[in-house]
Write a protein that holds these residues in place. Structure first.
Motif, PDB file in Angstrom:
ATOM      1  N   GLU A   1       3.642  -5.242  24.026  1.00  6.72           N
ATOM      2  CA  GLU A   1       5.034  -4.976  24.386  1.00  6.72           C
ATOM      3  C   GLU A   1       5.760  -4.276  23.246  1.00  6.72           C
ATOM      4  N   ALA A   2       6.413  -3.157  23.533  1.00  9.88           N
ATOM      5  CA  ALA A   2       7.245  -2.458  22.550  1.00  9.88           C
ATOM      6  C   ALA A   2       8.579  -3.176  22.463  1.00  9.88           C
ATOM      7  N   VAL A   3       8.869  -3.770  21.289  1.00 11.07           N
ATOM      8  CA  VAL A   3      10.086  -4.569  21.130  1.00 11.07           C
ATOM      9  C   VAL A   3      11.064  -3.981  20.116  1.00 11.07           C
ATOM     10  N   GLY A   4      10.641  -3.049  19.284  1.00 11.10           N
ATOM     11  CA  GLY A   4      11.535  -2.443  18.303  1.00 11.10           C
ATOM     12  C   GLY A   4      11.620  -3.247  17.029  1.00 11.10           C
ATOM     13  N   THR A   5      12.229  -4.422  17.087  1.00 12.21           N
ATOM     14  CA  THR A   5      12.368  -5.307  15.934  1.00 12.21           C
ATOM     15  C   THR A   5      11.698  -6.636  16.259  1.00 12.21           C
ATOM     16  N   ALA A   6      10.888  -7.119  15.346  1.00 14.69           N
ATOM     17  CA  ALA A   6      10.150  -8.355  15.575  1.00 14.69           C
ATOM     18  C   ALA A   6      11.078  -9.564  15.578  1.00 14.69           C
ATOM     19  N   PRO A   7      10.782 -10.543  16.420  1.00 13.13           N
ATOM     20  CA  PRO A   7      11.490 -11.821  16.337  1.00 13.13           C
ATOM     21  C   PRO A   7      10.947 -12.611  15.142  1.00 13.13           C
ATOM     22  N   ASP A   8      11.425 -13.808  14.941  1.00 10.61           N
ATOM     23  CA  ASP A   8      10.875 -14.683  13.909  1.00 10.61           C
ATOM     24  C   ASP A   8       9.416 -14.972  14.258  1.00 10.61           C
ATOM     25  N   LEU A   9       8.511 -14.615  13.357  1.00  9.59           N
ATOM     26  CA  LEU A   9       7.086 -14.790  13.612  1.00  9.59           C
ATOM     27  C   LEU A   9       6.451 -15.861  12.739  1.00  9.59           C
ATOM     28  N   GLY A  10       7.265 -16.659  12.077  1.00 11.77           N
ATOM     29  CA  GLY A  10       6.732 -17.749  11.274  1.00 11.77           C
ATOM     30  C   GLY A  10       7.307 -17.749   9.874  1.00 11.77           C
ATOM     31  N   PRO A  11       6.810 -18.679   9.036  1.00  8.96           N
ATOM     32  CA  PRO A  11       7.348 -18.849   7.690  1.00  8.96           C
ATOM     33  C   PRO A  11       7.163 -17.622   6.792  1.00  8.96           C
TER      34      PRO A  11
ATOM     35  N   THR B   1      15.854  10.964  -2.719  1.00 12.20           N
ATOM     36  CA  THR B   1      15.464   9.653  -2.204  1.00 12.20           C
ATOM     37  C   THR B   1      14.088   9.729  -1.542  1.00 12.20           C
ATOM     38  N   TYR B   2      13.506   8.573  -1.344  1.00 14.68           N
ATOM     39  CA  TYR B   2      12.272   8.439  -0.573  1.00 14.68           C
ATOM     40  C   TYR B   2      12.618   7.868   0.788  1.00 14.68           C
ATOM     41  N   THR B   3      11.892   8.300   1.792  1.00 14.21           N
ATOM     42  CA  THR B   3      12.079   7.770   3.141  1.00 14.21           C
ATOM     43  C   THR B   3      10.722   7.422   3.730  1.00 14.21           C
ATOM     44  N   THR B   4      10.650   6.261   4.371  1.00 17.79           N
ATOM     45  CA  THR B   4       9.445   5.813   5.059  1.00 17.79           C
ATOM     46  C   THR B   4       9.752   5.614   6.528  1.00 17.79           C
ATOM     47  N   ALA B   5       8.846   6.100   7.369  1.00 17.20           N
ATOM     48  CA  ALA B   5       8.880   5.835   8.813  1.00 17.20           C
ATOM     49  C   ALA B   5       7.611   5.060   9.139  1.00 17.20           C
ATOM     50  N   LEU B   6       7.747   4.019   9.949  1.00 15.24           N
ATOM     51  CA  LEU B   6       6.565   3.260  10.319  1.00 15.24           C
ATOM     52  C   LEU B   6       6.660   2.732  11.740  1.00 15.24           C
ATOM     53  N   VAL B   7       5.488   2.547  12.333  1.00 17.66           N
ATOM     54  CA  VAL B   7       5.336   1.872  13.623  1.00 17.66           C
ATOM     55  C   VAL B   7       4.166   0.917  13.445  1.00 17.66           C
ATOM     56  N   LEU B   8       4.366  -0.344  13.820  1.00 18.10           N
ATOM     57  CA  LEU B   8       3.347  -1.371  13.656  1.00 18.10           C
ATOM     58  C   LEU B   8       3.060  -2.063  14.979  1.00 18.10           C
ATOM     59  N   ALA B   9       1.801  -2.363  15.213  1.00 14.78           N
ATOM     60  CA  ALA B   9       1.404  -3.281  16.280  1.00 14.78           C
ATOM     61  C   ALA B   9       1.121  -4.609  15.592  1.00 14.78           C
ATOM     62  N   VAL B  10       1.910  -5.637  15.897  1.00 10.60           N
ATOM     63  CA  VAL B  10       1.827  -6.925  15.234  1.00 10.60           C
ATOM     64  C   VAL B  10       1.097  -7.900  16.166  1.00 10.60           C
ATOM     65  N   TYR B  11      -0.059  -8.376  15.716  1.00 10.58           N
ATOM     66  CA  TYR B  11      -0.899  -9.273  16.505  1.00 10.58           C
ATOM     67  C   TYR B  11      -0.411 -10.711  16.380  1.00 10.58           C
ATOM     68  N   GLY B  12       0.151 -11.273  17.435  1.00 18.74           N
ATOM     69  CA  GLY B  12       0.530 -12.676  17.469  1.00 18.74           C
ATOM     70  C   GLY B  12       1.621 -13.044  16.493  1.00 18.74           C
ATOM     71  N   GLU B  13       1.471 -14.228  15.912  1.00 19.41           N
ATOM     72  CA  GLU B  13       2.438 -14.724  14.945  1.00 19.41           C
ATOM     73  C   GLU B  13       1.768 -14.869  13.590  1.00 19.41           C
ATOM     74  N   SER B  14       2.553 -15.193  12.578  1.00 19.94           N
ATOM     75  CA  SER B  14       2.004 -15.297  11.226  1.00 19.94           C
ATOM     76  C   SER B  14       1.064 -16.495  11.112  1.00 19.94           C
ATOM     77  N   GLU B  15       0.187 -16.408  10.083  1.00 21.63           N
ATOM     78  CA  GLU B  15      -0.760 -17.472   9.785  1.00 21.63           C
ATOM     79  C   GLU B  15      -0.694 -17.758   8.292  1.00 21.63           C
ATOM     80  N   PRO B  16      -0.983 -19.000   7.894  1.00 23.83           N
ATOM     81  CA  PRO B  16      -0.983 -19.291   6.463  1.00 23.83           C
ATOM     82  C   PRO B  16      -1.949 -18.388   5.717  1.00 23.83           C
ATOM     83  N   ILE B  17      -1.529 -17.953   4.533  1.00 25.00           N
ATOM     84  CA  ILE B  17      -2.369 -17.067   3.730  1.00 25.00           C
ATOM     85  C   ILE B  17      -3.215 -17.893   2.749  1.00 25.00           C
ATOM     86  N   LEU B  18      -2.799 -19.085   2.443  1.00 29.12           N
ATOM     87  CA  LEU B  18      -3.550 -19.958   1.537  1.00 29.12           C
ATOM     88  C   LEU B  18      -3.948 -21.230   2.264  1.00 29.12           C
TER      89      LEU B  18
END
Length: 159
Positions: free
Chosen positions: A48-58, A142-159
């Motif tokens: 789903e194209a949502v534009g801005t991600a909701p809260d995906l975890g800590p 100035t520097y400018t960045t453009a990005l598009v991301l496909a974010v899989y699911g929600e966040s997971e602990p890194i440690l």
């Protein structure tokens, strides 16, 4: 994994990394550690194209992403595009990404060509493609960045 969300943003700042961080903030994923993967959509997952991600975890957790990203310094244009298509009957699919210092039309044309080439490598019947393009002009100094991301699911602990 519940879904893959497509998010996008642009950002400008005095350094390349700061402009990337600003673009991540515009997309709602600035507080995560991103782990890039190649471009396969698992079967049975909604995109789903949502534009801005909701809260995906800590804060500080890991997010798995497919990333299209371009950074330029002004004057210049940064453009990023992400295209995807899933096979019919809720099967697997593909993401293709491209980015660079080019206009919106050029980056969209390239990402569509890439997706089509990837589809030809597979023995799947695909639905019509979807495309998101993000593009921004950098101001002088100035520097400018453009990005598009496909974010899989929600966040997971890194440690």
């Amino acid at each position: 994994m519940s879904m893959i969300r497509v998010v996008w943003g642009t950002g400008s700042a005095p350094t390349a990394m700061a402009s990337y961080d600003a673009a991540l903030a515009a997309a709602g994923v600035e507080n995560y550690n991103l782990v890039s993967v190649s471009s396969v959509v698992p079967a049975g997952v909604d995109v789903e194209a949502v534009g801005t991600a909701p809260d995906l975890g800590p804060v500080g957790e890991r997010l798995t992403v497919v990333e299209a990203r371009a950074t330029t310094t002004g004057p210049g244009r940064a453009s990023a595009a992400l295209a995807w298509s899933q096979s019919i009957d809720d099967g697997p699919g593909l993401f293709y990404e491209t980015a660079g210092e080019m206009d919106r039309e050029a980056v969209e044309r390239r990402v569509r060509e890439g997706l089509e080439a990837g589809q030809e490598l597979r023995d799947w019947t695909f639905n019509d493609p979807n495309v998101v393009v993000e593009s921004s002009q950098a101001e002088s100094g100035t520097y400018t960045t453009a990005l598009v991301l496909a974010v899989y699911g929600e966040s997971e602990p890194i440690l």
